[in-house]
Design an enzyme around this catalytic site. Sequence first.
Site, PDB file in Angstrom:
ATOM      1  N   HIS A  90      -5.108  -1.340   8.193  1.00 31.85           N
ATOM      2  CA  HIS A  90      -4.770  -0.238   7.292  1.00 31.85           C
ATOM      3  C   HIS A  90      -5.865  -0.053   6.224  1.00 31.85           C
ATOM      4  CE1 HIS A  90      -1.797   2.280   5.010  1.00 31.85           C
ATOM      5  NE2 HIS A  90      -2.568   1.909   4.006  1.00 31.85           N
ATOM      6  N   GLU A  91      -6.164  -1.127   5.518  1.00 30.29           N
ATOM      7  CA  GLU A  91      -7.155  -1.018   4.431  1.00 30.29           C
ATOM      8  C   GLU A  91      -8.543  -0.696   4.990  1.00 30.29           C
ATOM      9  OE1 GLU A  91      -5.928  -0.609   1.645  1.00 30.29           O
ATOM     10  OE2 GLU A  91      -3.974  -1.577   1.899  1.00 30.29           O
ATOM     11  N   HIS A 112      -8.833   2.961   5.349  1.00 30.48           N
ATOM     12  CA  HIS A 112      -9.233   3.561   4.063  1.00 30.48           C
ATOM     13  C   HIS A 112     -10.737   3.333   3.838  1.00 30.48           C
ATOM     14  CE1 HIS A 112      -5.398   4.810   2.415  1.00 30.48           C
ATOM     15  NE2 HIS A 112      -4.859   3.612   2.530  1.00 30.48           N
ATOM     16  N   GLU A 140      -4.640   8.499   3.370  1.00 30.88           N
ATOM     17  CA  GLU A 140      -3.636   7.716   4.088  1.00 30.88           C
ATOM     18  C   GLU A 140      -3.678   8.008   5.591  1.00 30.88           C
ATOM     19  OE1 GLU A 140      -2.281   5.354   2.542  1.00 30.88           O
ATOM     20  OE2 GLU A 140      -0.537   4.739   3.703  1.00 30.88           O
TER      21      GLU A 140
HETATM   22 ZN    ZN Z   1      -2.782   3.180   2.292  1.00 36.13          ZN
END
Ligand code: ZN
Length: 504
Positions: free
Chosen positions: A268-269, A272, A298
């Site tokens: 997830h990170e 980003h 996101e």
């Molecule tokens: Zn996030």
Amino acid sequence: MPHTHTSYLELIKTVREIGMLKSVAGVLNWDEHTQLPPKGTEHRATQVSLLAKIIHEKFSSAHVGHLITEMEASDLLHDPQSDAAVNVRELRRDYDRAVRVPSSLVQEISRVAVLAQSAWAEARRKSSYGDFQPFLARILDLKREEAECVGYRTCPYDALLDEYEPGETTANLNVVFASLRDKLVALIGRIGASGRKTPLDILERYYPREAQEKFARMAAMKIGFDFQAGRLDTTVHPFCSDLGPGDTRLTTRYDENYFGDAFFGVMHEAGHGLYDQGLKPEYFGTPLGEAISLGIHESQSRTWENLVGRSGVFWKHFFPLVKDAFPAALAGVSEEQWVFAANDIRPSFIRVEADEATYNLHILLRFELEQALLHEDLQAADLPGAWNEKMKQYLGIVPLDDAHGCLQDIHWSMGAIGYFPTYTLGNLYAAQFFEQAQADLGDLDRQIAAGNFAPLLAWLRKNIHSHGRRYSAGQLVKKITGKELSSEPLLKHLGKKAREWYGV
Ligand code: ZN
């Protein structure tokens, strides 16, 4: 017109300096959450608030306002898609927002938010909503005042939403989210009724910390995260911090008895982080070098975490590697069991622990309630009842206490109202972009199964990352997919998953 060009250069020089100061504040913030000894907290708070004050004064100065106005009248902006025109358009937006809210109100909101956060933490610990309620009521009053200062077309919520998702409207989200809600409630109901249970215990075996870190780092590197231009460190509440060109910091946390937390957290990170690493360094400090919105940011994290990281094709490549990394935990586990475990769907109370499908209902509930609270259709005193009613309606479960209900999230205590919808927007954008990437790249599944992520990353770079704030989120989704934002691609993706794993 040499005169206007000089003004443009002066404007860009000023916002670059502000960008530099913001990235300095970013380093302090990263350090605070990864390294800072407890006794340094107070001094750090003073450093950070001094910087925030300098940044605000520098940007909201009459000088910057004058430069923007002067540019708006210049022929340098003749082509609305020129770099100068895009930068000036976006700086006008930021400037108006910065000067419309008086600094006395900004200060009062941050003062109350500090008190509200500590009241919230204590109320959550004791599961005592009554202790938090007056703080929430006060925050809502202040945010209504802020909305009046900022201005809006239809309703006060628009003004708050616009801070996180520029150009988006409450009315549009209400339509798109409603089209998601009913079908999702039905889908999750069918999954529950299928009686099939995920072999979740596989993820809850012993996964040594060091091996987890090594494995997550390897995956982040394989999907394209550049560790020469970034780091991975440990924190309590994971985040990704963009400190400027060549420096993107990922953070995570490790639970030795749960594989999912760190691994999917890093995916997830890193999603980003890939967005941040894809912004053009030469545009640093200007809108063209910044992310569009929280929802689009996101969408990048959800793409890599869910659409790629939980897919069967991803584990075609990674399953032998994860088996090598954790031979004891995964002895006798098949690839199919493993992927099923990574795709569990079931109602639960806590948003941050929710799966890819039910997560959106947690968000819809908050989106509906915070609108009602802000618009005074719901009183703060009635929040717990309204919360539990919607939980029952959407997920079929009711929390036993408010700590597992309306007190679970920090956002409202911080004054972040209008923030929650960006999470589901991220899922919607991600699915809609991914469908287009599949059409454009042809054999995306085969590429992913072979551990070849370069074509997908190049597609995201070209279509999304490299544009900075040139397009609004709505314009971008239209430009890339030819359609308005829609709940269909996400519903299609979740429907496919439900058929594959739950037979419904
Ligand atoms: Zn996030």
